[in-house]
Design a protein around this motif. Structure first.
Motif, PDB file in Angstrom:
ATOM      1  N   GLU A   1       0.841  -1.204   0.000  1.00 56.85           N
ATOM      2  CA  GLU A   1       0.000   0.000   0.000  1.00 56.85           C
ATOM      3  C   GLU A   1       0.875   1.254   0.000  1.00 56.85           C
ATOM      4  OE1 GLU A   1      -3.273   0.327  -0.589  1.00 56.85           O
ATOM      5  OE2 GLU A   1      -3.161  -1.828  -0.917  1.00 56.85           O
ATOM      6  N   ALA A   2       2.005   1.197   0.703  1.00 52.28           N
ATOM      7  CA  ALA A   2       2.936   2.338   0.699  1.00 52.28           C
ATOM      8  C   ALA A   2       3.500   2.565  -0.706  1.00 52.28           C
ATOM      9  CB  ALA A   2       4.066   2.099   1.703  1.00 52.28           C
ATOM     10  N   ASP A   3       3.794   1.487  -1.423  1.00 51.15           N
ATOM     11  CA  ASP A   3       4.282   1.603  -2.805  1.00 51.15           C
ATOM     12  C   ASP A   3       3.230   2.275  -3.689  1.00 51.15           C
ATOM     13  OD1 ASP A   3       6.534   0.171  -1.985  1.00 51.15           O
ATOM     14  OD2 ASP A   3       5.808  -1.735  -2.800  1.00 51.15           O
ATOM     15  N   LYS A   4       1.990   1.874  -3.536  1.00 50.45           N
ATOM     16  CA  LYS A   4       0.897   2.461  -4.326  1.00 50.45           C
ATOM     17  C   LYS A   4       0.706   3.932  -3.971  1.00 50.45           C
ATOM     18  CE  LYS A   4      -1.503  -1.973  -4.535  1.00 50.45           C
ATOM     19  NZ  LYS A   4      -2.661  -2.743  -4.051  1.00 50.45           N
ATOM     20  N   GLY A   5       0.833   4.257  -2.688  1.00 46.99           N
ATOM     21  CA  GLY A   5       0.651   5.637  -2.237  1.00 46.99           C
ATOM     22  C   GLY A   5       1.722   6.575  -2.767  1.00 46.99           C
ATOM     23  N   ILE A   6       2.979   6.159  -2.716  1.00 49.17           N
ATOM     24  CA  ILE A   6       4.055   7.023  -3.202  1.00 49.17           C
ATOM     25  C   ILE A   6       3.956   7.193  -4.716  1.00 49.17           C
ATOM     26  CG2 ILE A   6       5.865   5.266  -3.495  1.00 49.17           C
ATOM     27  CD1 ILE A   6       6.401   8.784  -2.049  1.00 49.17           C
ATOM     28  N   THR A   7       3.482   6.166  -5.390  1.00 54.67           N
ATOM     29  CA  THR A   7       3.288   6.252  -6.848  1.00 54.67           C
ATOM     30  C   THR A   7       2.251   7.317  -7.175  1.00 54.67           C
ATOM     31  OG1 THR A   7       3.824   3.908  -7.070  1.00 54.67           O
ATOM     32  CG2 THR A   7       2.690   4.940  -8.931  1.00 54.67           C
ATOM     33  N   ARG A   8       1.136   7.311  -6.465  1.00 54.31           N
ATOM     34  CA  ARG A   8       0.082   8.320  -6.686  1.00 54.31           C
ATOM     35  C   ARG A   8       0.605   9.724  -6.418  1.00 54.31           C
ATOM     36  NH1 ARG A   8      -3.131   4.246  -4.259  1.00 54.31           N
ATOM     37  NH2 ARG A   8      -2.850   5.202  -2.224  1.00 54.31           N
ATOM     38  N   LYS A   9       1.354   9.893  -5.318  1.00 47.05           N
ATOM     39  CA  LYS A   9       1.878  11.218  -4.965  1.00 47.05           C
ATOM     40  C   LYS A   9       2.859  11.742  -6.013  1.00 47.05           C
ATOM     41  CE  LYS A   9       2.845  12.332  -0.692  1.00 47.05           C
ATOM     42  NZ  LYS A   9       3.401  12.318   0.673  1.00 47.05           N
ATOM     43  N   ILE A  10       3.758  10.887  -6.468  1.00 46.54           N
ATOM     44  CA  ILE A  10       4.751  11.311  -7.462  1.00 46.54           C
ATOM     45  C   ILE A  10       4.070  11.602  -8.793  1.00 46.54           C
ATOM     46  CG2 ILE A  10       6.756  10.533  -8.817  1.00 46.54           C
ATOM     47  CD1 ILE A  10       7.704   9.106  -6.200  1.00 46.54           C
ATOM     48  N   LYS A  11       3.093  10.795  -9.159  1.00 47.92           N
ATOM     49  CA  LYS A  11       2.372  11.034 -10.410  1.00 47.92           C
ATOM     50  C   LYS A  11       1.652  12.383 -10.365  1.00 47.92           C
ATOM     51  CE  LYS A  11      -1.014   9.145 -13.588  1.00 47.92           C
ATOM     52  NZ  LYS A  11      -1.967   8.078 -13.874  1.00 47.92           N
ATOM     53  N   ALA A  12       0.972  12.662  -9.246  1.00 49.91           N
ATOM     54  CA  ALA A  12       0.236  13.929  -9.106  1.00 49.91           C
ATOM     55  C   ALA A  12       1.190  15.125  -9.113  1.00 49.91           C
ATOM     56  CB  ALA A  12      -0.592  13.915  -7.824  1.00 49.91           C
ATOM     57  N   ALA A  13       2.305  15.019  -8.419  1.00 47.41           N
ATOM     58  CA  ALA A  13       3.276  16.116  -8.390  1.00 47.41           C
ATOM     59  C   ALA A  13       3.859  16.349  -9.786  1.00 47.41           C
ATOM     60  CB  ALA A  13       4.397  15.811  -7.392  1.00 47.41           C
ATOM     61  N   GLY A  14       4.136  15.289 -10.498  1.00 43.51           N
ATOM     62  CA  GLY A  14       4.671  15.404 -11.844  1.00 43.51           C
ATOM     63  C   GLY A  14       3.695  16.061 -12.801  1.00 43.51           C
ATOM     64  N   GLU A  15       2.420  15.769 -12.637  1.00 39.84           N
ATOM     65  CA  GLU A  15       1.409  16.367 -13.511  1.00 39.84           C
ATOM     66  C   GLU A  15       1.390  17.885 -13.373  1.00 39.84           C
ATOM     67  OE1 GLU A  15      -2.146  14.216 -12.451  1.00 39.84           O
ATOM     68  OE2 GLU A  15      -1.625  12.537 -13.761  1.00 39.84           O
ATOM     69  N   LEU A  16       1.643  18.398 -12.181  1.00 42.12           N
ATOM     70  CA  LEU A  16       1.685  19.847 -11.974  1.00 42.12           C
ATOM     71  C   LEU A  16       2.822  20.510 -12.746  1.00 42.12           C
ATOM     72  CD1 LEU A  16       0.988  20.038  -8.140  1.00 42.12           C
ATOM     73  CD2 LEU A  16      -0.555  20.722  -9.988  1.00 42.12           C
ATOM     74  N   MET A  17       3.908  19.764 -12.961  1.00 44.07           N
ATOM     75  CA  MET A  17       5.091  20.333 -13.624  1.00 44.07           C
ATOM     76  C   MET A  17       5.291  19.795 -15.036  1.00 44.07           C
ATOM     77  SD  MET A  17       7.771  20.366 -10.481  1.00 44.07           S
ATOM     78  CE  MET A  17       7.236  18.885  -9.663  1.00 44.07           C
ATOM     79  N   ASP A  18       4.308  19.068 -15.554  1.00 40.63           N
ATOM     80  CA  ASP A  18       4.420  18.450 -16.880  1.00 40.63           C
ATOM     81  C   ASP A  18       5.622  17.513 -16.984  1.00 40.63           C
ATOM     82  OD1 ASP A  18       2.092  19.558 -17.977  1.00 40.63           O
ATOM     83  OD2 ASP A  18       3.135  21.368 -18.593  1.00 40.63           O
TER      84      ASP A  18
END
Length: 155
Positions: free
Chosen positions: A115-132
């Motif tokens: 679950e921690a792996d899935k959570g960090i993936t979501r966070k990094i994906k969302a942060a990356g979307e903000l910066m393209d």
């Protein structure tokens, strides 16, 4: 002019961006699949640590999916490691990366994501979307196999 009347504070400070590379784009490894990413990561992972401690690495990619470099975001203990997303994206921005493949190892040899792996993936994906900066995949690597979030439709 008195010492306390220095007017240089009125001038806006600037950051001067410069990009220097010593390697031609054509000489950089090309990522075409999770298998090619795993091959590059497995080749660069310390074999003395892959089954010992958990580490988190980032493949920094160009627009054409050429590897700009590998950033080791963290190195932890037997059962986990902490990733500072701000430092991860600082490295991506400095390298002029437009894509990322994140990866970490499971010393246990099991490739199933926690679950921690899935959570960090979501966070990094969302942060990356903000910066393209696109998150293309998250690989869980072991000495013998890997799990790809992208291949499994979990990204």
């Amino acid at each position: 002019m008195k010492a306390n009347e220095n007017s240089s504070w009125k001038t806006v400070s600037e950051i001067d961006l410069v990009y220097r590379t010593r390697i031609k784009s054509s000489e950089r490894p090309l990522i075409t699949s999770s298998k090619s990413a795993y091959g590059i990561l497995a080749d660069c992972w310390d074999p003395d640590k892959i089954e010992f401690i958990e580490q988190f690495k980032v493949l920094l990619l160009s627009q054409s999916n050429r590897v700009l470099g590998i950033y080791q975001a963290s190195s932890g203990g037997i059962a986990g490691t902490v990733v500072d997303i701000r430092l991860l994206f600082a490295a991506a921005l400095k390298a002029n990366a437009v894509g990322l493949i994140i990866a970490h190892n499971h010393p246990s040899g099991k490739t199933a994501p926690s679950e921690a792996d899935k959570g960090i993936t979501r966070k990094i994906k969302a942060a990356g979307e903000l910066m393209d900066i696109r998150l293309l995949d998250h690989l869980i690597v072991t000495a013998e196999a890997y799990y790809s979030f992208a291949d499994e439709g979990a990204l």
